[in-house]
Design an enzyme around this catalytic site. Structure first.
Site, PDB file in Angstrom:
ATOM      1  N   SER A 124       0.833  -1.203   0.000  1.00 49.48           N
ATOM      2  CA  SER A 124       0.000   0.000   0.000  1.00 49.48           C
ATOM      3  C   SER A 124       0.865   1.250   0.000  1.00 49.48           C
ATOM      4  CB  SER A 124      -0.862  -0.033   1.259  1.00 49.48           C
ATOM      5  OG  SER A 124      -1.471   1.213   1.443  1.00 49.48           O
ATOM      6  N   TYR A 148      -1.614  -0.957  10.799  1.00 47.94           N
ATOM      7  CA  TYR A 148      -1.896  -1.509   9.459  1.00 47.94           C
ATOM      8  C   TYR A 148      -0.699  -1.258   8.536  1.00 47.94           C
ATOM      9  CZ  TYR A 148      -3.526  -1.747   4.657  1.00 47.94           C
ATOM     10  OH  TYR A 148      -3.618  -2.019   3.310  1.00 47.94           O
ATOM     11  N   LYS A 152       2.181  -3.926   6.751  1.00 41.28           N
ATOM     12  CA  LYS A 152       2.571  -4.010   5.332  1.00 41.28           C
ATOM     13  C   LYS A 152       4.083  -3.840   5.192  1.00 41.28           C
ATOM     14  CE  LYS A 152      -1.370  -4.718   3.353  1.00 41.28           C
ATOM     15  NZ  LYS A 152      -1.634  -6.002   2.724  1.00 41.28           N
TER      16      LYS A 152
HETATM   17  P1  NAD Z   1     -10.971  -7.210   0.944  1.00 47.64           P
HETATM   18  O1  NAD Z   1     -11.230  -7.210   2.398  1.00 47.64           O
HETATM   19  O2  NAD Z   1     -12.102  -6.961   0.011  1.00 47.64           O
HETATM   20  O3  NAD Z   1     -10.281  -8.576   0.504  1.00 47.64           O
HETATM   21  C1  NAD Z   1      -9.446  -9.312   1.363  1.00 47.64           C
HETATM   22  C2  NAD Z   1      -9.960 -10.741   1.367  1.00 47.64           C
HETATM   23  O4  NAD Z   1      -9.124 -11.516   2.234  1.00 47.64           O
HETATM   24  C3  NAD Z   1     -11.389 -10.867   1.896  1.00 47.64           C
HETATM   25  O5  NAD Z   1     -12.154 -11.611   0.966  1.00 47.64           O
HETATM   26  C4  NAD Z   1     -11.243 -11.630   3.223  1.00 47.64           C
HETATM   27  O6  NAD Z   1     -12.345 -12.475   3.470  1.00 47.64           O
HETATM   28  C5  NAD Z   1      -9.950 -12.388   2.995  1.00 47.64           C
HETATM   29  N1  NAD Z   1      -9.209 -12.722   4.204  1.00 47.64           N
HETATM   30  C6  NAD Z   1      -8.935 -11.916   5.271  1.00 47.64           C
HETATM   31  N2  NAD Z   1      -8.201 -12.593   6.188  1.00 47.64           N
HETATM   32  C7  NAD Z   1      -7.996 -13.831   5.676  1.00 47.64           C
HETATM   33  C8  NAD Z   1      -7.325 -14.976   6.152  1.00 47.64           C
HETATM   34  N3  NAD Z   1      -6.702 -14.969   7.335  1.00 47.64           N
HETATM   35  N4  NAD Z   1      -7.317 -16.082   5.373  1.00 47.64           N
HETATM   36  C9  NAD Z   1      -7.944 -16.106   4.164  1.00 47.64           C
HETATM   37  N5  NAD Z   1      -8.607 -15.044   3.683  1.00 47.64           N
HETATM   38  C10 NAD Z   1      -8.641 -13.910   4.431  1.00 47.64           C
HETATM   39  O7  NAD Z   1      -9.787  -6.158   0.683  1.00 47.64           O
HETATM   40  P2  NAD Z   1      -9.196  -5.619  -0.685  1.00 47.64           P
HETATM   41  O8  NAD Z   1      -9.536  -4.186  -0.771  1.00 47.64           O
HETATM   42  O9  NAD Z   1      -9.528  -6.518  -1.796  1.00 47.64           O
HETATM   43  O10 NAD Z   1      -7.633  -5.700  -0.343  1.00 47.64           O
HETATM   44  C11 NAD Z   1      -6.821  -6.769  -0.753  1.00 47.64           C
HETATM   45  C12 NAD Z   1      -5.409  -6.502  -0.277  1.00 47.64           C
HETATM   46  O11 NAD Z   1      -4.968  -5.256  -0.809  1.00 47.64           O
HETATM   47  C13 NAD Z   1      -5.257  -6.401   1.236  1.00 47.64           C
HETATM   48  O12 NAD Z   1      -4.070  -7.042   1.612  1.00 47.64           O
HETATM   49  C14 NAD Z   1      -5.168  -4.907   1.472  1.00 47.64           C
HETATM   50  O13 NAD Z   1      -4.431  -4.606   2.632  1.00 47.64           O
HETATM   51  C15 NAD Z   1      -4.450  -4.459   0.222  1.00 47.64           C
HETATM   52  N6  NAD Z   1      -4.710  -3.032  -0.096  1.00 47.64           N
HETATM   53  C16 NAD Z   1      -5.999  -2.620  -0.286  1.00 47.64           C
HETATM   54  C17 NAD Z   1      -6.247  -1.276  -0.567  1.00 47.64           C
HETATM   55  C18 NAD Z   1      -7.652  -0.781  -0.738  1.00 47.64           C
HETATM   56  O14 NAD Z   1      -7.870   0.440  -0.666  1.00 47.64           O
HETATM   57  N7  NAD Z   1      -8.635  -1.613  -0.997  1.00 47.64           N
HETATM   58  C19 NAD Z   1      -5.173  -0.362  -0.660  1.00 47.64           C
HETATM   59  C20 NAD Z   1      -3.874  -0.834  -0.483  1.00 47.64           C
HETATM   60  C21 NAD Z   1      -3.647  -2.187  -0.198  1.00 47.64           C
END
Ligand code: NAD
Ligand code: UDP
Length: 335
Positions: A124, A148, A152
């Site tokens: 991120s 958080y 990362k």
């Molecule tokens: P999201 O919550 O929609 O997707 C994450 C998925 O991981 C979910 O489906 C959840 O059920 C699953 N999950 C959580 N813990 C788990 C575990 N222990 N075992 C198996 N599955 C698990 O989030 P997203 O927005 O799709 O983000 C995906 C990744 O991108 C994350 O790592 C997040 O930190 C990173 N990220 C997201 C953003 C954003 O703004 N959306 C920005 C930067 C980084």
């Protein structure tokens, strides 16, 4: 390629699954459904008309992950699974380190055991902290102000150590800026379980009449209209960035790569509100509220490295992002 997507039924994972399956890859999704719904699986299948394998499980279950890697002859992993709410991470730091850091560590051990050495990791722009200069390039110092972000950064450091120690690995750290929007079909998108923390899902619910009024967190920032400026990137562009990163890992001799995935263009909160009003035809009531703790004024990417090395560049406009987010939101209202 056979590709495992941890967190694959989540927001970014599901869009990436569609892009990869449409390009002919074999996809396996592993998710514990803690922040997504199993109905996403049928939607991804419908969009791609492909067989998509799904494993309901936790990424911290090393034995299970190893079995999935072996059973499906996995060539590469994209690791999305994790928790991502900054405020919650301040309240529950151990949960964040357990899932984000512990989950990655467990995954890496399973991968090494299965001799799967190609990994794309969801990082991120939050790892940059308060920008010291703009646009933010990949060499900008990293500094996190919340658990958080630190989770990362810890993972990034762990992956850098691993890449330095063992030349088998091919790892891409993708630092996302602000992913918004949805698939053009309106079938998949971002639908958080709780009241959204993020701007666009919040606006979408206000437009749909599910929430009353947007709070604009501060209008006294040193920005053109005083509201916070961010680099919003269409989630499908982001998904395509993952495919480009996987292709680049297949042809590199270097173990570790770091890429910003952003557009290089910043928009203010009020610009996003106006774009969403235009896309939805709805008025978004808002009021100015105090600044949100921990927010920064302005953040946008230098996106040149990804373009040069991956041949990837975000294509979609803020209008596209808002129109697709609204199409998805409107489809939820009809359900
Ligand atoms: P999201 O919550 O929609 O997707 C994450 C998925 O991981 C979910 O489906 C959840 O059920 C699953 N999950 C959580 N813990 C788990 C575990 N222990 N075992 C198996 N599955 C698990 O989030 P997203 O927005 O799709 O983000 C995906 C990744 O991108 C994350 O790592 C997040 O930190 C990173 N990220 C997201 C953003 C954003 O703004 N959306 C920005 C930067 C980084
Ligand atoms: N924001 C806002 N009201 C909200 C949510 C967000 O004014 O209900 C602002 C926030 O202060 C920031 C921008 O919108 O300037 C993007 O916030 P978001 O939480 O979506 O992403 P962040 O960049 O903080 O990760």
């Amino acid at each position: 390629m056979n590709i495992l997507l941890t967190g694959g039924t989540g927001y970014i994972g599901s869009h990436t699954a569609v892009v990869l399956a449409q390009a002919g890859h074999q996809i396996v999704l592993l998710d514990n459904l803690s922040n997504s719904d199993i109905s996403v699986l049928a939607r991804v299948k419908a969009l791609t008309r492909s067989h998509i394998a799904f494993v309901h499980g936790d990424v911290r279950n090393q034995e299970l992950v190893h079995k999935v890697l072996m059973d499906h002859h996995i060539d590469a992993v994209i690791h999305f699974a994790g928790v991502k709410a900054v405020g919650e991470s301040v309240e529950q730091p151990l949960r964040y380190y357990d899932i984000n850091v512990g989950g990655t560590l467990s995954l890496l051990k399973a991968m090494r055991h299965a001799r799967v050495f190609t990994l794309v990791f969801s990082s991120s722009s939050t790892v940059y902290g308060n920008p010291q200069y703009l646009p933010i390039d990949e060499d900008h110092p990293t500094r996190c102000t919340n658990p958080y972000g630190r989770s990362k950064l810890h993972v990034e450091e762990m992956l850098a150590d691993l890449a330095a120690a063992d030349p088998h690995w091919r790892i891409a750290l993708l630092r996302y800026f602000n992913p918004i929007g949805a698939h053009d079909s309106g079938l998949i998108g971002e639908d958080p379980n709780d009241i959204p923390n993020n701007l666009v899902p919040y606006i979408a619910r206000v437009a749909a009449g599910k929430l009353e009024c947007l709070r604009v967190f501060g209008n006294d920032y040193p920005t053109p209209d005083g509201t916070g400026v961010r680099d919003y990137i269409h989630v499908v562009d982001l998904a395509e960035g993952h495919m480009a990163a996987l292709q680049a890992l297949a042809r590199t001799n270097q173990s570790l790569h770091v890429y910003n995935l952003g557009t290089g263009q910043g928009y203010s909160v009020l610009e996003v509100v106006r774009a969403f009003e235009q896309a939805s035809g709805k008025t978004i009531p808002y009021h100015i509220a105090p600044r949100r703790a921990g927010d920064i004024a302005t953040c946008y990417a230098q996106a040149a490295r990804a373009e040069a090395a991956l041949g990837w560049k975000a294509q979609r406009t803020l209008q596209d992002m808002c129109a697709s987010a609204w199409k998805f939101q409107a489809s939820l209202v009809l359900e």
